[in-house]
Design a protein around this motif. Structure first.
Motif, mmCIF file in Angstrom:
data_model
loop_
_atom_site.group_PDB
_atom_site.id
_atom_site.type_symbol
_atom_site.label_atom_id
_atom_site.label_comp_id
_atom_site.label_asym_id
_atom_site.label_seq_id
_atom_site.Cartn_x
_atom_site.Cartn_y
_atom_site.Cartn_z
ATOM 1 N N ASN A 379 0.840 -1.194 0.000
ATOM 2 C CA ASN A 379 0.000 0.000 0.000
ATOM 3 C C ASN A 379 0.874 1.242 0.000
ATOM 4 O O ASN A 379 1.522 1.559 1.002
ATOM 5 N N GLY A 380 0.913 1.924 -1.141
ATOM 6 C CA GLY A 380 1.692 3.139 -1.244
ATOM 7 C C GLY A 380 0.883 4.359 -0.840
ATOM 8 O O GLY A 380 -0.182 4.254 -0.240
ATOM 9 N N TYR A 381 1.401 5.523 -1.195
ATOM 10 C CA TYR A 381 0.739 6.770 -0.828
ATOM 11 C C TYR A 381 -0.344 7.137 -1.847
ATOM 12 O O TYR A 381 -1.460 7.480 -1.476
ATOM 13 N N SER A 382 0.011 7.072 -3.124
ATOM 14 C CA SER A 382 -0.953 7.391 -4.178
ATOM 15 C C SER A 382 -1.285 6.185 -5.041
ATOM 16 O O SER A 382 -2.084 6.276 -5.957
ATOM 17 N N ASP A 439 -4.715 8.313 1.099
ATOM 18 C CA ASP A 439 -5.150 8.179 2.486
ATOM 19 C C ASP A 439 -4.100 8.674 3.478
ATOM 20 O O ASP A 439 -4.308 8.648 4.678
ATOM 21 N N ARG A 440 -2.960 9.139 2.965
ATOM 22 C CA ARG A 440 -1.904 9.692 3.832
ATOM 23 C C ARG A 440 -0.951 10.495 2.958
ATOM 24 O O ARG A 440 -0.880 10.317 1.741
ATOM 25 N N ASP A 441 -0.206 11.405 3.586
ATOM 26 C CA ASP A 441 0.774 12.230 2.872
ATOM 27 C C ASP A 441 2.183 11.815 3.266
ATOM 28 O O ASP A 441 2.424 11.354 4.388
ATOM 29 N N LEU A 442 3.106 12.002 2.335
ATOM 30 C CA LEU A 442 4.517 11.760 2.625
ATOM 31 C C LEU A 442 5.129 13.101 3.018
ATOM 32 O O LEU A 442 5.488 13.919 2.167
ATOM 33 N N ILE A 443 5.212 13.321 4.311
ATOM 34 C CA ILE A 443 5.657 14.615 4.831
ATOM 35 C C ILE A 443 7.180 14.730 4.753
ATOM 36 O O ILE A 443 7.902 13.792 5.087
ATOM 37 N N ILE A 456 14.181 12.152 -3.189
ATOM 38 C CA ILE A 456 13.192 12.486 -4.220
ATOM 39 C C ILE A 456 11.802 12.071 -3.767
ATOM 40 O O ILE A 456 10.807 12.756 -3.996
ATOM 41 N N GLY A 457 11.724 10.912 -3.098
ATOM 42 C CA GLY A 457 10.445 10.387 -2.640
ATOM 43 C C GLY A 457 10.613 8.958 -2.172
ATOM 44 O O GLY A 457 11.738 8.477 -1.996
ATOM 45 N N LYS A 458 9.496 8.279 -1.965
ATOM 46 C CA LYS A 458 9.524 6.872 -1.557
ATOM 47 C C LYS A 458 8.707 6.045 -2.548
ATOM 48 O O LYS A 458 7.648 6.476 -3.019
ATOM 49 N N ASP A 459 9.210 4.836 -2.845
ATOM 50 C CA ASP A 459 8.432 3.940 -3.687
ATOM 51 C C ASP A 459 7.432 3.174 -2.830
ATOM 52 O O ASP A 459 7.358 3.363 -1.608
ATOM 53 N N ASN A 460 6.644 2.305 -3.447
ATOM 54 C CA ASN A 460 5.603 1.581 -2.709
ATOM 55 C C ASN A 460 6.163 0.536 -1.752
ATOM 56 O O ASN A 460 5.421 -0.026 -0.944
ATOM 57 N N PHE A 461 7.475 0.277 -1.859
ATOM 58 C CA PHE A 461 8.132 -0.670 -0.954
ATOM 59 C C PHE A 461 8.796 0.072 0.208
ATOM 60 O O PHE A 461 9.617 -0.498 0.928
ATOM 61 N N GLU A 462 8.452 1.378 0.347
ATOM 62 C CA GLU A 462 8.943 2.248 1.430
ATOM 63 C C GLU A 462 10.443 2.511 1.340
ATOM 64 O O GLU A 462 11.079 2.853 2.332
ATOM 65 N N ARG A 463 11.021 2.351 0.151
ATOM 66 C CA ARG A 463 12.431 2.682 -0.040
ATOM 67 C C ARG A 463 12.545 4.139 -0.482
ATOM 68 O O ARG A 463 11.823 4.578 -1.374
ATOM 69 N N ARG A 698 7.964 3.727 -9.636
ATOM 70 C CA ARG A 698 6.859 4.578 -9.211
ATOM 71 C C ARG A 698 7.108 5.035 -7.777
ATOM 72 O O ARG A 698 7.491 4.241 -6.915
ATOM 73 N N PHE A 699 6.864 6.315 -7.515
ATOM 74 C CA PHE A 699 7.178 6.855 -6.195
ATOM 75 C C PHE A 699 6.207 7.967 -5.834
ATOM 76 O O PHE A 699 5.476 8.486 -6.671
ATOM 77 N N GLN A 700 6.233 8.341 -4.575
ATOM 78 C CA GLN A 700 5.489 9.486 -4.069
ATOM 79 C C GLN A 700 6.492 10.528 -3.612
ATOM 80 O O GLN A 700 7.409 10.229 -2.839
ATOM 81 N N SER A 701 6.355 11.758 -4.086
ATOM 82 C CA SER A 701 7.302 12.803 -3.701
ATOM 83 C C SER A 701 6.990 13.320 -2.303
ATOM 84 O O SER A 701 5.870 13.222 -1.813
ATOM 85 N N PHE A 702 8.006 13.894 -1.685
ATOM 86 C CA PHE A 702 7.844 14.492 -0.356
ATOM 87 C C PHE A 702 7.091 15.814 -0.478
ATOM 88 O O PHE A 702 7.216 16.545 -1.458
ATOM 89 N N TRP A 703 6.310 16.101 0.547
ATOM 90 C CA TRP A 703 5.555 17.352 0.607
ATOM 91 C C TRP A 703 5.897 18.067 1.899
ATOM 92 O O TRP A 703 5.815 17.509 2.985
#
Length: 710
Positions: A379-382, A439-443, A456-463, A698-703
């Protein structure tokens, strides 16, 4: 003029707080009149029904005609193949979760084939019989007008703004102003039915367009295009004309007002009970009862409510009251069982069934004879990632071919299936990625920074994924994304991390859109906004780079160039870069002094071109080619995924490429040489192309919240 047009913004906000929805339209009023519960489901809870292949074809036909008449307005004509190309692109880009699969089209492939065939027939009919339009047209006034305004209907100011989309407005050879509405049909409507019912829609268009344009409309025409072939050889297009004299207007306004009055009364009452019309054949009854049960069981966040159109707080209170009263009188187990029974009647749609997402993936593939097992779910961020074990002998391409069916089952617009297998814990899996509701933000977090490695961000494997400023093989980054995709948030995150790196001596932000002005006061950040100032700064950076190269020194400078494509387009080019100086081209005629001796004439000067400046684009290319060795690092960002800007030669200078959501697959391929970015969820959901990985990541960028920046 409507009294509500004179309200201030504060008065409007207070006014709108009394209604559960924020606007009305003819389609909303008609749906409410026909089936109140369907209105509640679709226009309050955002629980929209899906479109059949014929419905998608009708929308594609509308899109093609819109482009045809826009071209006509501009003085040229689109060919039939061009119209077909527009329509087929629309069908290809129609989100998978909005298709309705049914008995005649049980798969996405079959649904798309039917949509293409239907659209082809509609456009062929139009092109053969387009004289039914064009024989009357002296001038095209407006095409595909979307208007929202307060209207006065039947002498009453309607308290909610009225939304209208008008297909076409023309001026005829007789000087009449006519609104034309395109309709695609399997069978023509009877003229008797049209005479009785079409007037309300006609007057809704007329009132809206007159408020928009100030012109008086004389007639409204409805042109039906019948995609099933007439065996009799009669025309496939039928034009029904509504002439709007004073008496006809008054009659139709009165009829429309009755519908609107009942609708306004309902949406101003948070306790209004919306009734189900079991005899309504235009709404899937099973979907309607599934929705009814859902309102008795679920929380507000489980509905896709559009807060720009709906007063969510009012819906929340209403839903809590409904749920509490239902569970008091009816056992939740009974409601849940009823919902399951209703969902079981929604054929070919797994999105409504009480199954886990991984079960839906396995089930839909099994219906095509493909046996898989979802071994891991992340379960990733987006987005979510499913790792599938594929049975021996199964071709990966066969699963790729059903990705839209998977998306339809999971109720998402699209899914991404990378070409290469994913190795996880020593075993290879097929990877399926799906967008999801955030359902959550990557702060943004300072502890993620590792030396000169910018997160840069985190992938869906939390790396955590990094851009290493100390690595000469990754000096420059390209990032692209449409508005709202997360591109600017990513740039802010990178600047915030770079500020903390002692080795970064200077950060230069080239900001033609004036979005990074808050950083101008920081001690090691320079911000340039005007195009000429940006050109001069880049030129000075080239001079500084050359000086460092000659001296054998290094200086870590980070260059952040936002909307570089727009800046390059607006920068000086050609003759504007020429350098002119006064050059001696000879002497004037010799003279004599007071004693009669000859004296050389004064120099003859002329303004001539003596050189030329390098363009902004060329200077940036020089920095990328030579700057890495002296410590220059940079990230270029743009919304425009154009091959004229992001050429193959330009991409050679970028070792890392980031693509956030873009409108089309071709845009994704321009940036990262592969499809996928068109399926992203937006708001920081991105794809990274890096030399460290054979496939896109695929990744989620930091906000970083605004109050913590600058």
């Amino acid at each position: 003029m409507s009294i509500y047009k004179s309200y201030t913004q504060d008065q409007l906000e207070e006014h709108f707080s009394n209604f559960i929805i924020k606007s009305v339209s003819y389609s909303k009023a008609a749906l409410f009149s026909r089936n109140e519960k369907a209105f509640e489901m679709m226009n309050i809870y955002g629980y929209h029904s899906k479109s059949s292949a014929s419905g998608v074809a009708g929308n594609a036909y509308h899109e093609a005609l819109s482009q045809y008449f826009k071209a006509k307005k501009d003085g040229y004509e689109l060919s039939l193949p061009e119209l077909e190309s527009i329509a087929f692109d629309f069908i290809d880009n129609f989100p998978a979760n909005k298709w309705k699969l049914q008995k005649t089209t049980p798969t996405m492939a079959e649904a798309k084939i039917k949509a293409v065939k239907t659209t082809t027939a509609l456009l062929a009919n139009f092109y053969v019989e387009k004289s039914i339009y064009e024989d009357h047209v002296a001038k095209v006034l407006d095409v595909e007008i979307s208007n929202t305004s307060f209207l006065t209907i039947n002498g009453v100011d309607i308290p909610l703004p009225f939304n209208t989309i008008i297909d076409l407005v023309i001026e005829t050879h007789e000087g009449k102003i006519v609104i034309i509405d395109h309709k695609s049909k399997n069978a023509f409507s009877s003229k008797e039915d049209l005479r009785l019912s079409i007037g309300k829609q006609a007057i809704a268009y007329v009132k809206a367009y007159e408020a928009y344009s100030g012109l008086a409309v004389d007639e409204t025409w409805f042109c039906e295009n019948k995609y099933s072939k007439n065996r009799s050889g009669e025309n496939q297009l039928n034009m029904f004309m509504v002439v709007l004299d004073v008496d006809t207007r008054a009659l139709y306004e009165d009829l429309l007002y009755e519908n609107l009055k009942r609708l306004i009364e309902a949406v101003s009452n948070p306790d209004y009970v919306y009734l189900i019309n079991d005899k309504d054949n235009l709404v899937d009854k099973a979907e309607l009862y599934d929705f009814w049960a859902k309102t008795r069981m679920c929380e507000i966040d489980e509905f896709d409510i559009d807060e720009t159109e709906v007063n969510k707080e009012m819906v929340k209170k209403r839903l809590r009251k409904i749920r509490d009263s239902s569970t008091t009188t009816i056992s939740p187990k009974i409601i849940k069982k009823f919902k399951s029974n209703a969902a079981s009647f929604i054929k070919y749609d797994l999105s409504t069934l009480d199954m886990e997402p991984q079960q839906k993936v396995e089930h839909i593939l099994k219906t095509f004879g493909i046996h898989t097992q979802v071994a891991h779910t992340f379960n990733g961020y987006s987005s979510n990632t499913f790792l599938l074990e594929v049975s021996a002998g199964t071709k990966i391409a066969s699963i790729q071919g059903h990705k839209l069916d998977i998306a339809n089952a999971l109720n998402v617009p699209n899914v991404r299936i990378p070409k290469d297998l994913k190795v996880y814990e020593g075993k290879s899996y097929l990877q399926v990625e799906t967008a999801k509701k955030r359902d959550r933000d990557l702060i943004w977090c300072e502890s993620e920074l590792k030396g000169q490695k910018i997160p840069i961000g985190k992938d869906n494997f939390e790396r955590t994924l990094y851009w290493d400023l100390d690595n000469q093989s990754t000096p420059f980054v390209l990032t692209c994304g449409a508005a709202g995709s997360g591109k600017s948030v990513e740039l802010i995150s990178i600047v915030e991390y770079a500020k903390l790196i002692p080795e970064v001596e200077q950060i230069v932000i080239l900001d033609p859109k004036f979005e990074f002005m808050d950083y101008a006061s920081h001690e090691k950040i320079e911000v340039y906004n005007e195009i000429l100032a940006i050109e001069n700064k880049v030129e000075s950076l080239v001079r500084e780079m050359n000086s460092l190269i000659k001296a054998g020194k290094k200086k870590k400078i980070l260059i952040v160039f936002d909307e570089f494509a727009d800046a390059i387009a607006a920068s000086r080019k050609g003759k504007d870069l020429d350098i002119y100086s006064m050059v001696q081209v000879g002497n004037y005629r010799p003279t004599k002094d007071a004693f009669g001796f000859p004296v050389a004439g004064p120099p003859k000067m002329q303004r001539q071109k003596t050189g030329e400046l390098k363009s902004l684009e060329e200077n940036m290319r020089i920095i990328k080619q030579k700057g890495r060795s002296v410590g220059f690092r940079g990230i270029d960002a743009t919304q425009r995924a154009s091959t004229k800007i992001i050429t193959g030669d330009a991409k050679v200078n970028y070792s890392l490429m980031i693509c956030f959501r873009v409108p089309k697959e071709i845009d994704s391929r321009v940036v990262i040489d592969d499809a996928g970015a068109e399926t992203l969820a937006g708001m920081g959901d991105g794809l990274l192309k890096t030399p460290d990985s054979p496939d896109l990541i695929r990744f989620q960028s930091f906000w970083k919240p605004q109050e913590q920046t600058a």
